[in-house]
Design a protein around this motif. Structure first.
Motif, PDB file in Angstrom:
ATOM      1  N   GLU A   1      50.311  31.223  67.469  1.00 25.34           N
ATOM      2  CA  GLU A   1      49.824  32.544  67.868  1.00 25.34           C
ATOM      3  C   GLU A   1      50.877  33.305  68.664  1.00 25.34           C
ATOM      4  O   GLU A   1      51.043  34.527  68.488  1.00 25.34           O
ATOM      5  CB  GLU A   1      48.559  32.390  68.718  1.00 25.34           C
ATOM      6  CG  GLU A   1      47.340  31.965  67.934  1.00 25.34           C
ATOM      7  CD  GLU A   1      46.178  31.657  68.863  1.00 25.34           C
ATOM      8  OE1 GLU A   1      45.185  32.402  68.816  1.00 25.34           O
ATOM      9  OE2 GLU A   1      46.267  30.678  69.631  1.00 25.34           O
TER      10      GLU A   1
ATOM     11  N   CYS B   1      44.439  37.373  74.070  1.00 25.38           N
ATOM     12  CA  CYS B   1      43.685  38.576  74.408  1.00 25.38           C
ATOM     13  C   CYS B   1      44.695  39.685  74.697  1.00 25.38           C
ATOM     14  O   CYS B   1      45.850  39.423  75.034  1.00 25.38           O
ATOM     15  CB  CYS B   1      42.752  38.346  75.601  1.00 25.38           C
ATOM     16  SG  CYS B   1      43.561  37.761  77.111  1.00 25.38           S
TER      17      CYS B   1
ATOM     18  N   LYS C   1      41.001  35.014  78.890  1.00 28.09           N
ATOM     19  CA  LYS C   1      39.947  34.526  77.993  1.00 28.09           C
ATOM     20  C   LYS C   1      39.839  33.013  78.130  1.00 28.09           C
ATOM     21  O   LYS C   1      40.445  32.259  77.358  1.00 28.09           O
ATOM     22  CB  LYS C   1      40.273  34.938  76.558  1.00 28.09           C
ATOM     23  CG  LYS C   1      39.176  34.636  75.551  1.00 28.09           C
ATOM     24  CD  LYS C   1      39.606  35.102  74.167  1.00 28.09           C
ATOM     25  CE  LYS C   1      38.530  34.826  73.138  1.00 28.09           C
ATOM     26  NZ  LYS C   1      38.980  35.227  71.781  1.00 28.09           N
ATOM     27  N   HIS C   2      39.078  32.573  79.134  1.00 25.37           N
ATOM     28  CA  HIS C   2      38.980  31.142  79.404  1.00 25.37           C
ATOM     29  C   HIS C   2      37.766  30.909  80.291  1.00 25.37           C
ATOM     30  O   HIS C   2      37.660  31.501  81.367  1.00 25.37           O
ATOM     31  CB  HIS C   2      40.249  30.660  80.104  1.00 25.37           C
ATOM     32  CG  HIS C   2      40.373  29.183  80.211  1.00 25.37           C
ATOM     33  ND1 HIS C   2      40.679  28.380  79.128  1.00 25.37           N
ATOM     34  CD2 HIS C   2      40.234  28.344  81.266  1.00 25.37           C
ATOM     35  CE1 HIS C   2      40.736  27.127  79.521  1.00 25.37           C
ATOM     36  NE2 HIS C   2      40.460  27.067  80.809  1.00 25.37           N
TER      37      HIS C   2
ATOM     38  N   ARG D   1      44.342  26.324  66.317  1.00 22.37           N
ATOM     39  CA  ARG D   1      43.806  27.528  66.963  1.00 22.37           C
ATOM     40  C   ARG D   1      42.583  27.174  67.795  1.00 22.37           C
ATOM     41  O   ARG D   1      41.728  26.408  67.355  1.00 22.37           O
ATOM     42  CB  ARG D   1      43.422  28.581  65.916  1.00 22.37           C
ATOM     43  CG  ARG D   1      44.527  28.914  64.912  1.00 22.37           C
ATOM     44  CD  ARG D   1      45.622  29.720  65.552  1.00 22.37           C
ATOM     45  NE  ARG D   1      46.702  29.992  64.612  1.00 22.37           N
ATOM     46  CZ  ARG D   1      47.120  31.208  64.284  1.00 22.37           C
ATOM     47  NH1 ARG D   1      46.547  32.281  64.793  1.00 22.37           N
ATOM     48  NH2 ARG D   1      48.137  31.359  63.454  1.00 22.37           N
ATOM     49  N   GLN D   2      42.486  27.755  68.984  1.00 21.79           N
ATOM     50  CA  GLN D   2      41.338  27.568  69.862  1.00 21.79           C
ATOM     51  C   GLN D   2      40.961  28.917  70.466  1.00 21.79           C
ATOM     52  O   GLN D   2      41.797  29.809  70.588  1.00 21.79           O
ATOM     53  CB  GLN D   2      41.663  26.582  70.989  1.00 21.79           C
ATOM     54  CG  GLN D   2      42.080  25.205  70.516  1.00 21.79           C
ATOM     55  CD  GLN D   2      42.400  24.289  71.682  1.00 21.79           C
ATOM     56  OE1 GLN D   2      41.513  23.804  72.370  1.00 21.79           O
ATOM     57  NE2 GLN D   2      43.685  24.062  71.905  1.00 21.79           N
ATOM     58  N   GLU D   3      39.716  29.028  70.874  1.00 25.04           N
ATOM     59  CA  GLU D   3      39.250  30.294  71.450  1.00 25.04           C
ATOM     60  C   GLU D   3      39.788  30.521  72.849  1.00 25.04           C
ATOM     61  O   GLU D   3      40.053  31.661  73.247  1.00 25.04           O
ATOM     62  CB  GLU D   3      37.711  30.323  71.488  1.00 25.04           C
ATOM     63  CG  GLU D   3      37.061  30.568  70.146  1.00 25.04           C
ATOM     64  CD  GLU D   3      37.362  31.952  69.614  1.00 25.04           C
ATOM     65  OE1 GLU D   3      37.253  32.921  70.385  1.00 25.04           O
ATOM     66  OE2 GLU D   3      37.714  32.061  68.422  1.00 25.04           O
ATOM     67  N   THR D   4      39.935  29.444  73.621  1.00 25.11           N
ATOM     68  CA  THR D   4      40.246  29.616  75.046  1.00 25.11           C
ATOM     69  C   THR D   4      41.580  29.012  75.459  1.00 25.11           C
ATOM     70  O   THR D   4      41.838  28.823  76.642  1.00 25.11           O
ATOM     71  CB  THR D   4      39.115  29.028  75.908  1.00 25.11           C
ATOM     72  OG1 THR D   4      38.952  27.633  75.597  1.00 25.11           O
ATOM     73  CG2 THR D   4      37.809  29.755  75.665  1.00 25.11           C
TER      74      THR D   4
ATOM     75  N   GLY E   1      42.889  32.055  75.857  1.00 25.15           N
ATOM     76  CA  GLY E   1      43.089  32.327  74.446  1.00 25.15           C
ATOM     77  C   GLY E   1      43.806  33.662  74.324  1.00 25.15           C
ATOM     78  O   GLY E   1      43.978  34.381  75.319  1.00 25.15           O
TER      79      GLY E   1
END
Length: 203
Positions: free
Chosen positions: A156, A124, A96-97, A147-150, A122
């Protein structure tokens, strides 16, 4: 302590500059310093050859098209397609990047040893599968708690620790927040110059 000419080649997870930007200078060393004669293999996602040509042209115009005393072999890695390269069995997983091309995590098997490398991602589901029972997993942790999406955070990874079943996990790819909290890390962390001999790590 590894000389560039000793490398059989390089595995590339994705096409951001901090992950493949050293390749033009590896080629320059092979051409003008090491005077390499044996093939050099570059294995990575679709688009690697074209992106490398563009990077070479930007950094050292004309060098990409100059004659070489060695063959440059490009191997395209496709998600979930097992490929043999450089004496290893490689299974790429889509991470996820965003990078303008597929971003891959790589599960690399040599003899009886398995190395899993997340590349950048991120969280996944594929990450847990990628590193499942690997002998060594190298996993990015760009931040400590942000926290970041990618990209992944240490927080986490702690939350998902029960699913991270690799025998040994080493964190890398640290940003400022993570660097400021390395003494609080609950996983082993990479350091500049750190070398891990995989068979010895399993003894």
């Amino acid at each position: 302590g590894v000389q560039p000419d000793a490398l059989h080649g390089v595995f590339i997870t994705h096409l951001h500059g901090d992950h493949f930007g050293g390749l033009p200078f590896l080629l320059l060393d092979a051409m003008y310093v090491s005077r390499r004669t044996r093939p050099l293999t570059l294995a990575g996602p679709a688009g690697l050859e074209a992106r490398l040509a563009a990077a070479c042209e930007a950094l050292y115009p004309g060098v990409h098209d100059r004659p070489r005393t060695f063959e440059t072999r490009f191997v395209t890695l496709q998600p979930r397609v097992v490929t043999e390269a450089m004496g290893a069995r490689v299974e790429p997983w889509l991470m996820k990047h965003e990078s303008g091309a597929p971003s891959l995590g790589l599960r690399i098997a040599v003899d009886d040893y398995t190395l899993a490398y997340s590349g950048d991602t991120g969280w996944c589901e594929a990450l847990a599968e990628l590193i499942h029972e690997a002998d060594l997993a190298i996993v990015e942790s760009s931040t400590f708690s942000i926290r970041q999406e990618t990209h992944l955070s240490h927080a986490e990874l702690l939350e998902q620790a029960h699913r991270l079943t690799a025998r040994r996990i080493v964190l890398t790819h640290f940003g400022p927040e993570m660097l400021a909290n390395l003494d609080r890390a609950r996983f082993e962390v990479a350091e500049d110059g750190k070398a891990i001999d995989l068979p010895s790590a399993l003894a």
